[in-house]
Design a protein around this motif. Structure first.
Motif, PDB file in Angstrom:
ATOM      1  N   PRO A 113       0.731  -1.431   0.001  1.00  0.00           N
ATOM      2  CA  PRO A 113      -0.106   0.252   0.464  1.00  0.00           C
ATOM      3  C   PRO A 113       1.014   1.472   0.383  1.00  0.00           C
ATOM      4  O   PRO A 113       1.719   1.442   0.205  1.00  0.00           O
ATOM      5  CB  PRO A 113      -1.143  -0.320   1.099  1.00  0.00           C
ATOM      6  CG  PRO A 113      -0.600  -1.722   1.532  1.00  0.00           C
ATOM      7  CD  PRO A 113       0.425  -2.022   1.447  1.00  0.00           C
ATOM      8  N   ASP A 115      -6.393   5.534   0.167  1.00  0.00           N
ATOM      9  CA  ASP A 115      -4.837   4.919   0.119  1.00  0.00           C
ATOM     10  C   ASP A 115      -5.093   4.673   2.592  1.00  0.00           C
ATOM     11  O   ASP A 115      -5.443   6.352   3.069  1.00  0.00           O
ATOM     12  CB  ASP A 115      -3.636   5.400   0.595  1.00  0.00           C
ATOM     13  CG  ASP A 115      -2.609   4.589   1.308  1.00  0.00           C
ATOM     14  OD1 ASP A 115      -2.203   3.766   1.512  1.00  0.00           O
ATOM     15  OD2 ASP A 115      -1.416   5.075   2.113  1.00  0.00           O
ATOM     16  N   ILE A 135      -3.988  -0.052   3.633  1.00  0.00           N
ATOM     17  CA  ILE A 135      -4.465  -0.848   2.218  1.00  0.00           C
ATOM     18  C   ILE A 135      -4.375   0.358   1.281  1.00  0.00           C
ATOM     19  O   ILE A 135      -5.340   2.028   1.703  1.00  0.00           O
ATOM     20  CB  ILE A 135      -5.801  -1.890   2.605  1.00  0.00           C
ATOM     21  CG1 ILE A 135      -6.424  -1.882   1.470  1.00  0.00           C
ATOM     22  CG2 ILE A 135      -6.761  -0.373   3.248  1.00  0.00           C
ATOM     23  CD1 ILE A 135      -8.022  -2.874   2.245  1.00  0.00           C
ATOM     24  N   SER A 136      -4.485   0.062   0.106  1.00  0.00           N
ATOM     25  CA  SER A 136      -4.431   0.587  -1.148  1.00  0.00           C
ATOM     26  C   SER A 136      -5.610   0.157  -1.829  1.00  0.00           C
ATOM     27  O   SER A 136      -5.533  -0.988  -2.534  1.00  0.00           O
ATOM     28  CB  SER A 136      -3.240   1.266  -1.647  1.00  0.00           C
ATOM     29  OG  SER A 136      -2.690   1.989  -0.835  1.00  0.00           O
ATOM     30  N   ALA A 137      -6.684   1.259  -2.910  1.00  0.00           N
ATOM     31  CA  ALA A 137      -7.027   0.972  -3.361  1.00  0.00           C
ATOM     32  C   ALA A 137      -7.326   2.067  -4.828  1.00  0.00           C
ATOM     33  O   ALA A 137      -7.503   3.000  -4.498  1.00  0.00           O
ATOM     34  CB  ALA A 137      -8.661   0.742  -3.097  1.00  0.00           C
ATOM     35  N   ILE A 182      -6.320  -4.022  -5.715  1.00  0.00           N
ATOM     36  CA  ILE A 182      -6.253  -3.794  -4.552  1.00  0.00           C
ATOM     37  C   ILE A 182      -4.870  -4.091  -3.433  1.00  0.00           C
ATOM     38  O   ILE A 182      -4.922  -5.411  -4.239  1.00  0.00           O
ATOM     39  CB  ILE A 182      -7.523  -4.285  -3.481  1.00  0.00           C
ATOM     40  CG1 ILE A 182      -8.648  -3.164  -3.988  1.00  0.00           C
ATOM     41  CG2 ILE A 182      -7.585  -4.311  -1.916  1.00  0.00           C
ATOM     42  CD1 ILE A 182      -9.860  -4.223  -3.174  1.00  0.00           C
ATOM     43  N   ASP A 183      -4.007  -3.427  -2.945  1.00  0.00           N
ATOM     44  CA  ASP A 183      -3.034  -4.047  -2.128  1.00  0.00           C
ATOM     45  C   ASP A 183      -2.700  -3.543  -0.288  1.00  0.00           C
ATOM     46  O   ASP A 183      -3.995  -2.794  -0.388  1.00  0.00           O
ATOM     47  CB  ASP A 183      -1.572  -2.933  -2.405  1.00  0.00           C
ATOM     48  CG  ASP A 183      -1.032  -2.779  -3.823  1.00  0.00           C
ATOM     49  OD1 ASP A 183      -1.348  -4.355  -4.137  1.00  0.00           O
ATOM     50  OD2 ASP A 183      -1.175  -1.684  -4.726  1.00  0.00           O
ATOM     51  N   PHE A 184      -2.702  -5.115   0.047  1.00  0.00           N
ATOM     52  CA  PHE A 184      -3.559  -5.197   1.205  1.00  0.00           C
ATOM     53  C   PHE A 184      -1.922  -5.089   2.272  1.00  0.00           C
ATOM     54  O   PHE A 184      -1.201  -6.313   1.195  1.00  0.00           O
ATOM     55  CB  PHE A 184      -4.146  -5.291   2.295  1.00  0.00           C
ATOM     56  CG  PHE A 184      -4.600  -6.490   3.810  1.00  0.00           C
ATOM     57  CD1 PHE A 184      -4.524  -5.015   4.504  1.00  0.00           C
ATOM     58  CD2 PHE A 184      -3.574  -6.832   4.069  1.00  0.00           C
ATOM     59  CE1 PHE A 184      -4.574  -5.528   5.720  1.00  0.00           C
ATOM     60  CE2 PHE A 184      -3.275  -7.381   5.193  1.00  0.00           C
ATOM     61  CZ  PHE A 184      -4.589  -6.507   6.317  1.00  0.00           C
ATOM     62  N   LYS A 210      -2.923  -9.529  -2.815  1.00  0.00           N
ATOM     63  CA  LYS A 210      -3.499  -8.393  -3.931  1.00  0.00           C
ATOM     64  C   LYS A 210      -3.999  -8.512  -4.737  1.00  0.00           C
ATOM     65  O   LYS A 210      -3.927 -10.402  -5.421  1.00  0.00           O
ATOM     66  CB  LYS A 210      -1.178  -7.970  -4.881  1.00  0.00           C
ATOM     67  CG  LYS A 210      -2.009  -7.135  -5.689  1.00  0.00           C
ATOM     68  CD  LYS A 210      -0.699  -6.615  -6.295  1.00  0.00           C
ATOM     69  CE  LYS A 210      -0.671  -7.392  -7.315  1.00  0.00           C
ATOM     70  NZ  LYS A 210       0.627  -7.355  -8.266  1.00  0.00           N
TER      71      LYS A 210
END
Length: 795
Positions: free
Chosen positions: A119, A195, A212-214, A238-240, A260
């Motif tokens: 993220p 984020d 987390i990022s989206a 999406i990254d976590f 991911k």
């Protein structure tokens, strides 16, 4: 030619744009210049939020890092959902390694790319490690923050792309080139990012940080089926990631967990493929790792799972071999359901035999790949719009294979005098490829021997020399090539009986050759490729403020991988002044072997960087790199033209004509400049300027004899290593980007407002050219100017 009126209008618009940006805002951070030491670049988050776009690692590698080149065009996050292709120190992009906090996260299904990514708010910094006699972790390292720090933040950003253009509607892109309208280009339509990061400290001394990022992205690509038209792609990611640290007795324990999700509906559009040649792809990757360490011992264990579903947008799509950019001559990519499990176990033991410090290390990495591929029925193949052949697919079954690599060895460091330090590294690498039917099982063993010497002449300067032999990776791409259960098919001549130019059942004629999994064999005497490397590093502190770094690097590859026909199934004949090969019987075998040629692939680099910093006032960095990457590659132009990639076209002797030339990552001369300064106590401004030469390419010619179309390179790519001019380069790229930050408080919380502008001048340089003619005709121009606005709040 751009008219004076256009130049004046563009200058006024640029001045108004910059003035309006300065009025909007900027942000104070404790900025320091990126550190370059011992052939390792350290880029910390103090500067990450100052320069434009550098929380995107793709932008950092393309616009900031002095020695890296991205083979996929990037501007304002355009390539965030693409598979990154990084050219660094001459290594093939599919062998580039990725790490997070020391854990390897290389994808087994997409070699050369990270399976997971961090993220944005957890990107504490980047570390790009080059080759060095004292290290074994060459590659790109994501660095995460210490969970014991108080971290709690939320950020948003979006783009604005309708910023016009400073170039004329008909802009010539170079000498003897046909003007190309600038109205249709690959372009961002929308890109939204959110984020969130949070840390927590527990009473027992342990700590947790997670983020987390989206992102959502919508972008246009040029449609080369029709002039001045585009097609769109909608995608997202999406990254976590979570990191947990705890003290267990005398041991420090750290655990990482990452996920991911990536979704695309026009995979390979970024390479210039036609819309009917693109695929939908849904990716899931999960990572779990644990590290235990104390002063003398370190253990790491990680498990990585990847799942991938790929579906073509058009079944049985036709292909004209007169490919406009030469990148996808045979764009018949694998599709279906794929998954992999990758297990990595690392161990290190550090001790001292005074005055020598020694580290013993061992690494075991095993990837298990599962494939359940689907088939097209056929692909009609045309030349200049006329029916030529048809590729009929006829066989596939699910498969499982393994790629096992074991490395064990030692590194040593000896401070022999106060000014002289010696390094050495030695290990043995064993790679084993294992298949269900055992027919292509492969064992490769190669040593690594590396020596270095660092001499500190004064307190201001350091000079070091490194020489060694380094094994190259034989990764999962080789597994896919040697898997005999993968789809197979036949090339047959197409008898267009009704003359409608559309393939129907019954129009497949005489057999021309076979293709696919069951035709692939491995040479019993296959050897592992390796690099002989020599390097000089020189660091000099010009003053308390200014530092200079110089790097000279030379690498030559031995035993490069190649594909050949083991049988003699044709003859040579001179045509168009070239000695060309024609088949006189169908081919049915492709053997993976080592290329035996006098001209081995090599890479040479000279890099100079000058940097300075005055804390809380300004910082500056300027770099210039001249590099040369040479070799024989897959028969293609563009990003697919790199050593280390495997393709059946390599077996056709006509692909060897003028084949030894510059690889795609060779951009000749590359210059990058960073400059940041404080406008006020609560505002900063920064600029990045990038110059790089264009990609080398070869014009492709064709001859029709004996009922066969023969395609070959009419020129070498760029110049050869003796200075002989071959094919041209595409236009150089010049990019000016800027960022303004403003720091303030909202509801007693720290906040940062920022605005970024990319490709501000928008001079309309080209991204690719038509390789099928003799005129310099640009296919498409660089990504147009755009802006990004964002807000970050620290709770």
């Amino acid at each position: 030619m751009i008219s004076p009126g256009k130049i004046l209008e563009g200058s006024v618009r640029l001045a108004l744009l910059l003035f309006s940006l300065i009025l909007i805002a900027a942000s104070p951070v404790s900025a320091t210049t990126p550190l370059f030491e011992n052939n390792e670049y350290l880029f910390a988050d103090e500067i990450m939020d100052v320069l434009p776009g550098t929380r995107f690692y793709q932008t950092y590698l393309e616009n900031v890092n002095p020695g890296a080149t991205m083979l996929i065009e990037e501007s304002n996050g355009f390539s965030l959902i693409d598979d990154p292709r990084v050219f660094y120190e001459g290594d093939p992009f599919n062998q580039f390694r990725w790490y997070v906090d020391g854990f390897r996260i290389d994808s087994a299904l997409r070699p050369g790319t990270p399976a997971v990514s961090l993220p944005l708010g957890l990107r504490q910094g980047y570390r790009l490690s080059g080759t060095h006699a004292g290290r074994t972790d060459t590659g790109f390292h994501f660095l995460t923050p210490d969970p014991k720090n108080d971290i709690h933040g939320l950020s948003f950003s979006g783009v604005y792309t309708d910023l016009g253009s400073y170039i004329s509607e008909e802009e010539a892109t170079g000498y003897n080139q046909i003007p190309k309208p600038s109205s249709e280009r690959r372009k961002l339509q929308s890109n939204y990012l959110a984020d969130y990061v949070k840390s927590h400290q527990f009473k027992n001394g342990s700590a947790l940080v997670l983020g987390i990022s989206a992102l959502q992205i919508d972008r246009d690509f040029n449609d080369f089926n029709r002039k001045d038209s585009t097609f769109s792609e909608d995608g997202g990611q999406i990254d976590f990631l979570a990191r947990f640290d705890i003290q267990v007795g005398h041991w420090d324990m750290s655990a990482l967990s990452g996920v991911k999700f990536n979704s695309r509906d026009n995979l390979f559009a970024e390479l210039g493929r036609l819309p009917q040649e693109t695929y939908e792809r849904d990716d899931f990757s999960g990572f779990l790792g644990a590290e235990l360490k104390r002063d003398d011992l370190l253990f790491r264990f990680s498990l990585q799972r990847e799942d991938q579903e790929i579906t073509p947008n058009v079944l049985n799509f036709p292909k004209d071999l007169r490919d406009i950019d030469g990148e996808g001559m045979y764009p018949f990519e694998k599709w279906g359901d794929f998954s992999s499990n990758t297990v990595v176990l690392d161990g290190e033991y550090r001790t001292s035999y005074k005055p020598v410090n020694v580290t013993y290390f061992a690494t075991i990495r095993n990837s298990t790949i599962y494939g359940d591929e689907e088939l097209h029925d056929y692909h009609p193949i045309l030349v200049n719009g006329e029916p030529y052949q048809v590729l009929e697919w006829d066989k596939t079954s699910s498969y499982t294979n393994h790629n096992l690599n074991i490395r064990a060895g030692i590194t040593a460091e000896w401070q022999s005098t106060p000014r002289l330090r010696l390094f050495s590294k030695a290990y043995l690498s064993h790679t084993r490829l294992i298949f269900e039917d055992s027919s292509n099982d492969t064992d490769l063993v190669s040593p690594c021997v590396d020596f270095g010497m660092e001499f500190r002449r004064t307190e201001k300067d350091t000079l070091s020399f490194h020489v060694g032999y380094l094994p190259a990776d034989v990764n999962e791409e080789t597994n896919f090539f040697l898997e005999r259960k993968r789809p197979s098919g036949t090339y047959r001549f197409w008898s267009d009986l009704n003359g409608d130019g559309k393939f129907q059942e019954g129009e497949a004629g005489e057999l021309f050759g076979r293709t696919g999994g069951n035709t692939h064999l491995v040479d019993d005497d296959l050897k592992q490729p390796g690099w002989l490397r020599a390097m000089i590093l020189y660091d000099y502190r010009l003053s308390p403020t200014w530092t200079m770094n110089l790097k000279l690097l030379y690498k030559r590859m031995f035993n490069p991988l190649w594909v050949r026909h083991p049988e003699n199934n044709g003859f040579y004949e001179t045509a168009n002044g070239e000695r060309l090969f024609f088949y006189n019987e169908p081919f049915d075998t492709f053997e993976l072997t080592n290329k035996s040629v006098d001209d081995d692939p090599f890479y040479a680099e000279a890099l100079l960087q000058v940097s300075a910093v005055v804390p809380k006032k300004w910082y500056f960095s300027a770099s210039f790199m001249a590099h040369m990457g040479m070799g024989s590659t897959v028969f293609a132009d563009g990003p697919s033209s790199d050593i280390g990639l495997l393709d059946e076209t390599m077996a056709n002797p006509n692909s060897w004509v003028n084949s030894y030339g510059r690889v795609d990552g060779d951009r000749g001369f590359v210059g990058k400049l960073l400059y940041g300064f404080y406008l006020a106590d609560k505002a900063t401004c920064a600029f990045t300027v990038k110059y790089r030469d264009g990609s080398p390419f070869a014009f492709v010619n064709a001859v029709n004899r004996h009922g066969q179309w023969v395609f070959y390179n009419d020129t070498i790519k760029g110049e050869d290593d003796r200075g002989k001019k071959g094919g041209p380069r595409e236009n150089s790229i010049i990019d000016l980007s800027a960022r303004l930050n403003y720091f303030f408080k909202v509801f007693q919380k720290q906040a940062m407002l920022f605005v970024e502008a990319y490709n501000i001048f928008d001079l309309g340089y080209e991204l690719s050219e038509n390789v099928t003619g003799q005129w310099r005709d640009a296919n498409e121009l660089q990504i147009p100017r755009s802006a990004r606005f964002g807000l970050n709040i620290q709770f």
